[in-house]
Write an enzyme that holds these catalytic residues in place. Structure first.
Site, mmCIF file in Angstrom:
data_model
loop_
_atom_site.group_PDB
_atom_site.id
_atom_site.type_symbol
_atom_site.label_atom_id
_atom_site.label_comp_id
_atom_site.label_asym_id
_atom_site.label_seq_id
_atom_site.Cartn_x
_atom_site.Cartn_y
_atom_site.Cartn_z
ATOM 1 N N GLY A 209 122.215 124.267 111.785
ATOM 2 C CA GLY A 209 123.456 123.517 111.743
ATOM 3 C C GLY A 209 124.657 124.438 111.882
ATOM 4 O O GLY A 209 124.585 125.487 112.522
ATOM 5 N N GLU A 233 119.789 128.983 111.243
ATOM 6 C CA GLU A 233 120.244 129.058 112.624
ATOM 7 C C GLU A 233 121.547 128.283 112.704
ATOM 8 O O GLU A 233 121.560 127.058 112.580
ATOM 9 C CB GLU A 233 119.232 128.468 113.603
ATOM 10 C CG GLU A 233 119.686 128.646 115.046
ATOM 11 C CD GLU A 233 118.947 127.795 116.039
ATOM 12 O OE1 GLU A 233 119.578 127.367 117.031
ATOM 13 O OE2 GLU A 233 117.753 127.528 115.825
ATOM 14 N N LEU A 234 122.642 129.010 112.928
ATOM 15 C CA LEU A 234 123.961 128.401 112.789
ATOM 16 C C LEU A 234 124.673 128.329 114.142
ATOM 17 O O LEU A 234 124.060 127.984 115.137
ATOM 18 C CB LEU A 234 124.757 129.178 111.737
ATOM 19 C CG LEU A 234 123.983 129.407 110.414
ATOM 20 C CD1 LEU A 234 124.797 130.247 109.447
ATOM 21 C CD2 LEU A 234 123.575 128.088 109.786
ATOM 22 N N GLY A 235 125.952 128.633 114.182
ATOM 23 C CA GLY A 235 126.721 128.399 115.396
ATOM 24 C C GLY A 235 126.423 129.361 116.524
ATOM 25 O O GLY A 235 125.725 130.362 116.369
ATOM 26 N N CYS A 267 122.774 124.694 120.602
ATOM 27 C CA CYS A 267 123.164 125.944 119.952
ATOM 28 C C CYS A 267 123.281 127.071 120.967
ATOM 29 O O CYS A 267 124.111 127.966 120.814
ATOM 30 C CB CYS A 267 122.139 126.326 118.885
ATOM 31 S SG CYS A 267 121.923 125.095 117.593
#
Length: 464
Positions: A209, A233-235, A267
């Site tokens: 997210g 797991e981000l931006g 992503c």
């Protein structure tokens, strides 16, 4: 009274589904069930775990058409592209099932006279997976299938927009014979989800997210006083570099697909492109022509190649980036009027290519997550490397060239989890999927992806 979750479709603004959020007590009871079920599940032979996961996969594959239609309604992806998510799910699930024996095998440190020694990979226990809406099945499988294969139990919380996807996964796993309590899909608001993270039995939280969401996950775990691990797991703000020797025809097609597939809501979508100045003008002309061929419209129409973004707020965010960039001197190369479905105050958003951009503009530094890409000329590999690394994110980067040695050398200098050459926006399940900087921490997929879903347990046996 318990709050109701309402899924609003970007297709027409209708209510696609309504669900009741679980209470704190119901969520806690689900974790307790998972903890109890895990004691037996971890003792189930690996071959049997693999059989159940494969059976569930086959059942999922049999629902390809209904999944494509579901995704069109939930998040606007053109129905003809929905099958790609099923294919990606299959590729990842099969690889992780097949990789389990190697990943979970005992580690032999070598002989030592008078001793028997080995390291065993044991399941961590209960895994809490939080999956996003943009690829609801492909992202969920990254943690769920290997977690179950390793002997963990899993609780899944999908993003609100795609909450019903978890129900499908629970159904196919149950039909395949997965014991009760081993996998549970729950509808949770943020506060109740935080309580799940803080439950003593939850030993791993896998989250995909936003950066803010990842920070909230780590904060909730810390405030609960526990030590659950996190995989985040981000931006992303993924760059491409087009060298002077690139094959322009294939490069333009690849860059356009990487930037605009799924309306740029990935992503690892390409959001900024650096092109060697010697081919810059031709590249921009070709890219603009390629993007102009996209058909924005109803994702349930087979002729649509670009669907709406997930909601009106997301569309307005992208429009804001374009407006700010143009005000600062950028030039927008596409006329939104050429895309009749484009309408203000709706999720239907025309694609856009920006030039005359620089890193003072939000469009080149802030995650867009929409159908927009900025293109800049560069004089050299060194300048390209500097600009590609000038970002708080580091998920993937792609290099478009005929020279594999040059791509390898450039890749050594990039702060990113994956380096591509002549492709982008793809996860090879045999390779580790990870990020650096604000993109997060941890790893999914590949044999390495099993490491954070297990813990090492050493056996040191003195023998005669």
């Amino acid at each position: 009274m318990t709050e109701t979750l309402r899924i609003i479709s970007p297709v027409d603004g209708s209510v696609y589904a309504e669900r009741r959020y679980a209470t704190d007590a119901e969520a806690a009871a689900a974790v307790d069930r998972a903890e109890t079920a895990q004691k037996a599940w971890r003792q189930t032979p690996l071959a049997e775990r693999q059989r159940i996961l494969t059976d569930a996969l086959e059942r999922f594959l049999g629902e390809r058409e209904s999944i494509a239609e579901e995704l069109a309604w939930l998040m606007g992806r053109p129905i003809d592209q929905g099958g790609g998510e099923v294919g990606g799910f299959e590729e990842r699930a099969r690889y992780m099932i097949d990789a389990a024996p190697e990943a979970l095998a005992d580690v032999d440190p070598g002989e030592k006279p008078g001793f028997r020694r080995y390291i065993r990979r044991e399941p961590v226990g209960v895994v809490f997976a939080i999956a996003p809406w943009n690829f609801p099945y492909m992202t969920a499988v990254n943690s769920i299938w290997p977690a179950l294969a390793a002997g963990n139990t899993v609780i899944l919380k999908h993003a609100k927009q795609t909450a019903v996807c978890g129900e499908r996964l629970m159904r196919v796993l149950t039909e395949a014979g997965l014991p009760e309590g081993v996998f549970q899909a729950l509808h949770l608001d943020h506060d109740v989800a935080a309580g799940v993270m803080q439950h003593r039995a939850v030993r791993m939280v896998c989250f995909t997210g936003s950066v803010r969401g990842g920070q909230a996950v780590q904060r909730a775990i810390a405030e609960g006083g526990g030590f659950a691990g996190t995989g985040l797991e981000l931006g992303g703000k993924d760059p491409a570099y087009v060298r002077s020797d690139a094959d322009l025809a294939s490069t333009v097609a690849g860059v356009a697909d990487g930037a605009f597939f799924n309306s740029g809501q990935s992503c690892c979508s390409l959001e900024r492109v650096y092109v060697h100045q010697s081919i810059y003008d031709e590249f921009v002309e070709r890219l603009t022509a390629e993007v102009r061929q996209l058909t924005l419209g109803d994702p349930l129409d087979s002729g649509t190649t670009l669907g709406p973004v997930v909601n009106t707020a997301a569309a307005e965010f992208v429009r804001g980036q374009v407006t700010d960039a143009v005000a600062a001197g950028a030039k927008a190369l596409l006329d939104p009027a050429d895309f009749p479905a484009n309408r203000a105050d709706t999720p239907y958003l025309a694609p856009q290519v920006l030039v005359d951009v620089n890193h003072s503009m939000r469009a080149m530094t802030e995650e867009t997550f929409g159908p927009l890409v900025g293109v800049m000329p560069v004089k050299s590999d060194a300048e390209a490397i500097e600009l590609m690394n000038d970002s708080p994110f580091g998920l993937t980067a792609s290099i478009w060239t005929r020279d594999a040695e040059a791509a390898d050398a450039i890749g050594q200098h990039l702060d990113t989890g994956t380096v591509f050459m002549n492709r982008c926006d793809y996860l090879d399940p045999a390779l580790a999927w990870s990020g650096v900087k604000d993109t997060g921490r941890g790893c999914t997929l590949s044999v390495v992806g099993y490491e954070h879903l297990t813990r090492p347990k050493s056996f040191h046996l003195k023998v005669d």
